[in-house]
Design a protein around this motif. Structure first.
Motif, PDB file in Angstrom:
ATOM      1  N   GLY A 202       3.732  -7.235   0.805  1.00 46.97           N
ATOM      2  CA  GLY A 202       3.192  -5.928   0.450  1.00 46.97           C
ATOM      3  C   GLY A 202       3.970  -5.271  -0.668  1.00 46.97           C
ATOM      4  N   ALA A 203       5.304  -5.410  -0.640  1.00 48.70           N
ATOM      5  CA  ALA A 203       6.136  -4.828  -1.697  1.00 48.70           C
ATOM      6  C   ALA A 203       5.869  -5.504  -3.038  1.00 48.70           C
ATOM      7  N   ILE A 204       5.710  -6.812  -3.024  1.00 46.46           N
ATOM      8  CA  ILE A 204       5.414  -7.544  -4.261  1.00 46.46           C
ATOM      9  C   ILE A 204       4.033  -7.165  -4.784  1.00 46.46           C
ATOM     10  N   ALA A 205       3.056  -7.053  -3.894  1.00 50.43           N
ATOM     11  CA  ALA A 205       1.705  -6.665  -4.307  1.00 50.43           C
ATOM     12  C   ALA A 205       1.717  -5.280  -4.956  1.00 50.43           C
ATOM     13  N   GLY A 206       2.459  -4.353  -4.359  1.00 52.96           N
ATOM     14  CA  GLY A 206       2.544  -3.012  -4.928  1.00 52.96           C
ATOM     15  C   GLY A 206       3.210  -3.016  -6.290  1.00 52.96           C
ATOM     16  N   PHE A 213      -4.492  -7.565  -1.932  1.00 51.35           N
ATOM     17  CA  PHE A 213      -3.389  -8.059  -1.111  1.00 51.35           C
ATOM     18  C   PHE A 213      -4.014  -8.601   0.162  1.00 51.35           C
ATOM     19  N   PHE A 214      -3.988  -9.923   0.318  1.00 51.02           N
ATOM     20  CA  PHE A 214      -4.553 -10.568   1.497  1.00 51.02           C
ATOM     21  C   PHE A 214      -3.455 -10.827   2.524  1.00 51.02           C
ATOM     22  N   LEU A 215      -3.672 -10.344   3.726  1.00 51.27           N
ATOM     23  CA  LEU A 215      -2.735 -10.582   4.801  1.00 51.27           C
ATOM     24  C   LEU A 215      -3.432 -11.494   5.810  1.00 51.27           C
ATOM     25  N   LEU A 216      -3.129 -12.788   5.729  1.00 53.41           N
ATOM     26  CA  LEU A 216      -3.765 -13.769   6.610  1.00 53.41           C
ATOM     27  C   LEU A 216      -3.125 -13.709   7.992  1.00 53.41           C
ATOM     28  N   THR A 217      -3.957 -13.581   9.014  1.00 53.10           N
ATOM     29  CA  THR A 217      -3.479 -13.437  10.385  1.00 53.10           C
ATOM     30  C   THR A 217      -4.178 -14.449  11.285  1.00 53.10           C
ATOM     31  N   ALA A 260       0.965   0.991   2.870  1.00 57.69           N
ATOM     32  CA  ALA A 260       2.035   1.151   1.883  1.00 57.69           C
ATOM     33  C   ALA A 260       1.666   0.463   0.570  1.00 57.69           C
ATOM     34  N   ALA A 261       1.019  -0.696   0.667  1.00 58.25           N
ATOM     35  CA  ALA A 261       0.640  -1.440  -0.541  1.00 58.25           C
ATOM     36  C   ALA A 261      -0.409  -0.682  -1.349  1.00 58.25           C
ATOM     37  N   VAL A 262      -1.445  -0.168  -0.693  1.00 56.29           N
ATOM     38  CA  VAL A 262      -2.481   0.540  -1.454  1.00 56.29           C
ATOM     39  C   VAL A 262      -1.949   1.865  -2.006  1.00 56.29           C
ATOM     40  N   GLU A 263      -1.030   2.490  -1.273  1.00 59.46           N
ATOM     41  CA  GLU A 263      -0.440   3.729  -1.786  1.00 59.46           C
ATOM     42  C   GLU A 263       0.500   3.462  -2.956  1.00 59.46           C
ATOM     43  N   ALA A 264       0.993   2.204  -3.050  1.00 58.88           N
ATOM     44  CA  ALA A 264       1.865   1.826  -4.173  1.00 58.88           C
ATOM     45  C   ALA A 264       1.076   1.363  -5.388  1.00 58.88           C
ATOM     46  N   GLY A 265      -0.262   1.266  -5.265  1.00 58.22           N
ATOM     47  CA  GLY A 265      -1.057   0.912  -6.430  1.00 58.22           C
ATOM     48  C   GLY A 265      -1.951  -0.301  -6.292  1.00 58.22           C
ATOM     49  N   VAL A 266      -1.928  -0.983  -5.136  1.00 56.06           N
ATOM     50  CA  VAL A 266      -2.843  -2.100  -4.911  1.00 56.06           C
ATOM     51  C   VAL A 266      -4.262  -1.550  -4.752  1.00 56.06           C
ATOM     52  N   GLY A 291     -13.289  -9.901   6.467  1.00 56.83           N
ATOM     53  CA  GLY A 291     -12.149  -9.274   7.128  1.00 56.83           C
ATOM     54  C   GLY A 291     -12.257  -7.769   7.070  1.00 56.83           C
ATOM     55  N   THR A 292     -11.122  -7.107   7.246  1.00 56.13           N
ATOM     56  CA  THR A 292     -11.039  -5.647   7.183  1.00 56.13           C
ATOM     57  C   THR A 292     -10.415  -5.238   5.860  1.00 56.13           C
ATOM     58  N   LEU A 293     -11.166  -4.474   5.064  1.00 54.02           N
ATOM     59  CA  LEU A 293     -10.717  -3.992   3.765  1.00 54.02           C
ATOM     60  C   LEU A 293     -10.059  -2.625   3.941  1.00 54.02           C
ATOM     61  N   ILE A 294      -8.830  -2.488   3.432  1.00 55.09           N
ATOM     62  CA  ILE A 294      -8.115  -1.216   3.485  1.00 55.09           C
ATOM     63  C   ILE A 294      -7.939  -0.709   2.057  1.00 55.09           C
ATOM     64  N   HIS A 295      -8.373   0.511   1.817  1.00 55.87           N
ATOM     65  CA  HIS A 295      -8.317   1.087   0.472  1.00 55.87           C
ATOM     66  C   HIS A 295      -7.922   2.553   0.570  1.00 55.87           C
ATOM     67  N   ARG A 296      -7.628   3.153  -0.582  1.00 54.45           N
ATOM     68  CA  ARG A 296      -7.247   4.566  -0.604  1.00 54.45           C
ATOM     69  C   ARG A 296      -8.451   5.450  -0.335  1.00 54.45           C
TER      70      ARG A 296
END
Length: 296
Positions: A202-206, A213-217, A260-266, A291-296
């Motif tokens: 997440g930090a790298i994506a931001g 930013f794909f978070l595979l679970t 945190a990633a989307v708030e950092a600019g993703v 999947g589930t899309l998270i956005h600002r």
């Protein structure tokens, strides 16, 4: 050259055409781990998908985990593991073993899968070219049920990212190379720190301002109380779902990382089931997503 399964060819490739120009030149950061990492067939599918993304002009960046593999190595060496709040207590010996497993065997195995799929990849860790500067994670409170007290536990060499220098990633991507990154960072104190892979990705994506930013679970995504997949969330909706208990357990830190990633600019983060073949392609290149899309 990588190929799609017949089931995906007709729908995915036809529907993909309008999206290819939209994402050309963009960066996708993918946190890779869980079931897909331990299954050779799933690993091949993942590598093929990453190579395909690169082939159509997207710049994928892979950040991988490896907790189970570290655990097996520690057990083999007779080193006992202890966890507090899901974080492994990491003394100097454990930190060295973690680095060996993460930056060594796992990292190079993923690079090998990508090469077999026809891509070019380079394996690095957060220590290389000062990619990720880390600082020690604060201690945790742990309940001692026998004595009825709480005690402070020093997690040792467990860190969190405080700065990301993206130059090495951008240089590799510009040369047509897929960076594969192990979640290890260097502190200003000179120590090596093991970093949670979700947090590091997440930090790298931001820092990269990634388009996705794909978070595979190992789950389909975020589910409501009836088990239905929630396909579109923003930080306010996530806070409400957490407050009413819909989101709990291990999903909480994952969604905190996504927010945190989307708030950092993703542009958007996606929690997606890495067990589903070609899940990333389904999410990107089909109308229904996966999947589930998270956005600002």
């Amino acid at each position: 050259m990588t190929t799609l399964s017949p089931a995906l060819k007709a729908e995915t490739l036809v529907e993909a055409l309008p999206y290819l120009q939209r994402y050309a030149g963009k960066t996708f950061v993918v946190k890779y781990g869980g079931h897909a990492m331990g299954d050779p067939e799933a690993a091949r599918d993942f590598a093929e998908d990453v190579v395909l993304l690169k082939a159509v002009g997207i710049n994928p960046v892979v950040v991988h985990g490896g907790g189970p593999q570290i655990g097996r190595m520690l057990k083999r060496l007779g080193v006992e593991s202890r966890f507090v709040d899901g974080l492994r207590v990491t003394d100097k010996e454990t930190a060295q073993i973690a680095e060996m497993v993460l930056a060594g065997s796992i990292n190079k195995e993923i690079v090998g899968w990508i090469a077999q799929a026809g891509g070019r990849a380079v394996g690095i860790s957060g220590k290389d070219a000062a990619l990720v500067q880390a600082e020690k994670v604060g201690g945790r409170r742990e309940a001692d049920k026998l004595q009825g007290i709480e005690r402070h536990v020093d997690l040792g060499f467990v860190g969190e990212p405080v700065a990301v220098d993206t130059r090495i990633i951008r240089s590799l991507s510009a040369e047509g190379i897929i960076p594969v990154i192990a979640p290890i960072g260097m502190g200003a104190d000179g120590h090596t720190y093991n970093i949670n892979a979700d947090t590091m990705a997440g930090a790298i994506a931001g820092a990269l301002g990634a388009a996705r930013f794909f978070l595979l679970t190992d789950v389909a995504g975020v589910l409501d109380k009836s088990g239905t997949l929630l396909t579109d969330l923003d930080p306010a909706a996530i806070a409400a779902l957490r407050a009413d208990g819909t989101i709990s357990g291990g999903m909480i830190p994952k969604l905190e990382t996504c927010v945190a990633a989307v708030e950092a600019g993703v542009d958007a983060a996606v929690v997606i089931d890495g067990r589903v073949p070609h899940a990333m392609l389904l999410e990107i290149f089909t109308r229904q997503g996966a999947g589930t899309l998270i956005h600002r």
